[in-house]
Design a protein around this motif. Structure first.
Motif, mmCIF file in Angstrom:
data_model
loop_
_atom_site.group_PDB
_atom_site.id
_atom_site.type_symbol
_atom_site.label_atom_id
_atom_site.label_comp_id
_atom_site.label_asym_id
_atom_site.label_seq_id
_atom_site.Cartn_x
_atom_site.Cartn_y
_atom_site.Cartn_z
ATOM 1 N N ALA A 33 55.046 37.098 45.193
ATOM 2 C CA ALA A 33 55.610 37.032 46.541
ATOM 3 C C ALA A 33 55.111 38.160 47.431
ATOM 4 N N SER A 34 54.629 39.249 46.836
ATOM 5 C CA SER A 34 54.075 40.349 47.635
ATOM 6 C C SER A 34 52.563 40.243 47.787
ATOM 7 N N GLY A 35 51.969 39.167 47.242
ATOM 8 C CA GLY A 35 50.537 38.937 47.415
ATOM 9 C C GLY A 35 49.678 39.337 46.246
ATOM 10 N N ILE A 36 50.278 39.595 45.080
ATOM 11 C CA ILE A 36 49.528 40.022 43.896
ATOM 12 C C ILE A 36 49.364 38.838 42.957
ATOM 13 N N GLY A 37 48.122 38.484 42.650
ATOM 14 C CA GLY A 37 47.844 37.350 41.770
ATOM 15 C C GLY A 37 47.482 37.739 40.359
ATOM 16 N N THR A 38 47.070 39.005 40.154
ATOM 17 C CA THR A 38 46.715 39.487 38.819
ATOM 18 C C THR A 38 47.275 40.883 38.632
ATOM 19 N N SER A 246 38.474 50.915 41.967
ATOM 20 C CA SER A 246 39.398 49.836 42.298
ATOM 21 C C SER A 246 40.792 50.423 42.455
ATOM 22 N N ALA A 247 41.712 49.622 43.004
ATOM 23 C CA ALA A 247 42.999 50.183 43.417
ATOM 24 C C ALA A 247 44.160 49.343 42.903
ATOM 25 N N SER A 261 49.917 48.659 49.561
ATOM 26 C CA SER A 261 48.886 49.506 48.979
ATOM 27 C C SER A 261 47.716 49.680 49.945
ATOM 28 N N VAL A 262 47.299 48.583 50.583
ATOM 29 C CA VAL A 262 46.221 48.659 51.573
ATOM 30 C C VAL A 262 46.634 49.585 52.721
ATOM 31 N N GLU A 285 37.534 48.070 53.463
ATOM 32 C CA GLU A 285 37.245 48.794 52.229
ATOM 33 C C GLU A 285 38.434 48.741 51.270
ATOM 34 N N ALA A 286 39.632 48.940 51.803
ATOM 35 C CA ALA A 286 40.829 48.898 50.961
ATOM 36 C C ALA A 286 41.031 47.508 50.365
ATOM 37 N N LEU A 287 40.776 46.482 51.166
ATOM 38 C CA LEU A 287 40.904 45.114 50.671
ATOM 39 C C LEU A 287 39.921 44.861 49.533
ATOM 40 N N THR A 288 38.702 45.346 49.674
ATOM 41 C CA THR A 288 37.686 45.178 48.631
ATOM 42 C C THR A 288 38.116 45.827 47.320
ATOM 43 N N LEU A 289 38.715 47.009 47.409
ATOM 44 C CA LEU A 289 39.139 47.704 46.193
ATOM 45 C C LEU A 289 40.208 46.931 45.437
ATOM 46 N N HIS A 290 40.995 46.106 46.148
ATOM 47 C CA HIS A 290 42.057 45.343 45.511
ATOM 48 C C HIS A 290 41.630 43.927 45.128
#
Length: 351
Positions: A33-38, A246-247, A261-262, A285-290
């Protein structure tokens, strides 16, 4: 400190498996629900992994899990060999929802015991603790990589980062031909310019956790002082050196949430104000790290991390474009829908 936790935890009655599966169902839904798939879970005991397997069989997982089987608390290669024997049954599992990434070591303490080059601000006779003797850690890490698993090692203070790079360099020298990404530094919190350059030269990926800094900055200033806290997780420096970085969040120490986090990486905001703004990075850049970099860390860059034909259909739908949100909106922004493997796991209003 840190290792003392086990003295208490082993006395607490464990919940039964059905309740633990219900907990995983609830937690996975909140992550999604917060946008985390893995989720790359960095402290999974063998018995915990068996519960994850049961949860997967029960259809209770809403996010993919990449587990690091925990060697935390161990201090010898012999103990690690026993752990590796227990992991053999999971070696060839290829479930896209759940699999073992490798083994997790801890080299120094956390907030209250990270191994630093200079004494603590609150106690000039103390500079944290190293949990492993370097020679013993070399043997233990070699035991893991020689069986074909990867290694992630917690190193938070700058003395721990230096010691870990010494250990990894010896392992690389004694085991030529190790696959890229076989040895990972978790946190690298106080890694300075020289240490960052050395990690890049050795090909050591690093994971950083901005929410950990955000939530604990006040506590850490009490231990280390404001200058060192401002230097934590220098994302700008890592990226400019071309590091494989990675983040994540380090939950439950740092609060999880994809855009939270972003937001933290773009603002360097903490509970006591902005710390180290020179280490901030841009939204893309932050999006790429995640996303793409996180998938690369897991060895899945051809399967996840970008929307493209032939990849797993993991995606989020947002109520507005996160790239154009003001900072205060981005921090708490959640998706309206999260899909994992093309399956809707959080419809509008879920979570």
């Amino acid at each position: 400190m840190d290792n003392a936790l086990g003295l208490v935890e082993r006395l607490v009655p464990a919940p039964d498996q059905a309740r633990r599966i219900d907990g995983l169902r609830l937690a996975g839904g909140q992550y999604a629900a917060s946008g985390i798939g893995t989720v790359r879970d960095c402290a999974v005991a063998p018995e915990d992994y068996r519960v994850l397997l049961a949860a997967r069989a029960a259809g209770a997982l809403s996010t993919r899990v990449r587990a690091l089987i925990s060697a935390l608390g161990m201090t010898s290669a012999a103990q690690v060999e026993d752990l590796l024997d227990a992991m053999e049954e999971w070696r060839y599992e290829s479930d896209p929802w759940l699999r073992v990434w490798g083994v997790k070591f801890g080299l120094d303490g956390g907030l209250e015991a990270g191994a630093t080059e200079e004494p603590y601000a609150c106690d000039h006779s103390y500079s944290g603790m190293l949990i492993w003797e370097p020679d013993a850690l070399v043997e233990a890490v070699e035991a893991v990589v020689r069986r074909g698993w990867r290694v992630g090692t917690h190193a938070y203070g700058d003395r721990a980062v230096r010691t870990l790079l010494d250990v990894y360099e010896r392992v690389l020298r004694r085991n030529p031909g190790l696959p890229a990404g076989a040895l990972v530094m978790e946190h690298g919190g106080l890694a300075g310019p020289e240490q960052r350059a050395r990690a890049v030269a050795l090909g050591i990926p690093v994971t950083i956790q901005q929410p950990l800094l955000h939530d604990t900055a006040e506590v850490e200033e009490g231990f280390w002082g404001p200058d060192r806290v401002a230097r934590l997780f220098p994302a700008r420096g890592w990226i400019d050196l071309g590091a494989q970085v990675s983040a994540g969040s380090d939950f439950p120490v740092g609060q999880f949430g994809a855009m939270r986090s972003v937001w933290g990486m773009t603002t360097r905001q903490t509970v006591i104000g902005v710390k180290g703004p020179e280490h901030a990075i841009g939204y893309d850049e932050a999006l790429t790290l995640h996303t793409t970099q996180a998938a690369r860390l897991c060895g899945e860059e051809t399967l996840r991390g970008a929307l493209a034909p032939g990849r797993l259909a993991d995606l989020t739908v947002w109520p507005r474009n996160p790239a154009h949100c003001p900072a205060e909106t981005l921090r708490d922004l959640d998706p309206t829908h999260t899909f994992v493997g093309g399956r809707l796991v959080t419809p509008a209003g879920a979570g």
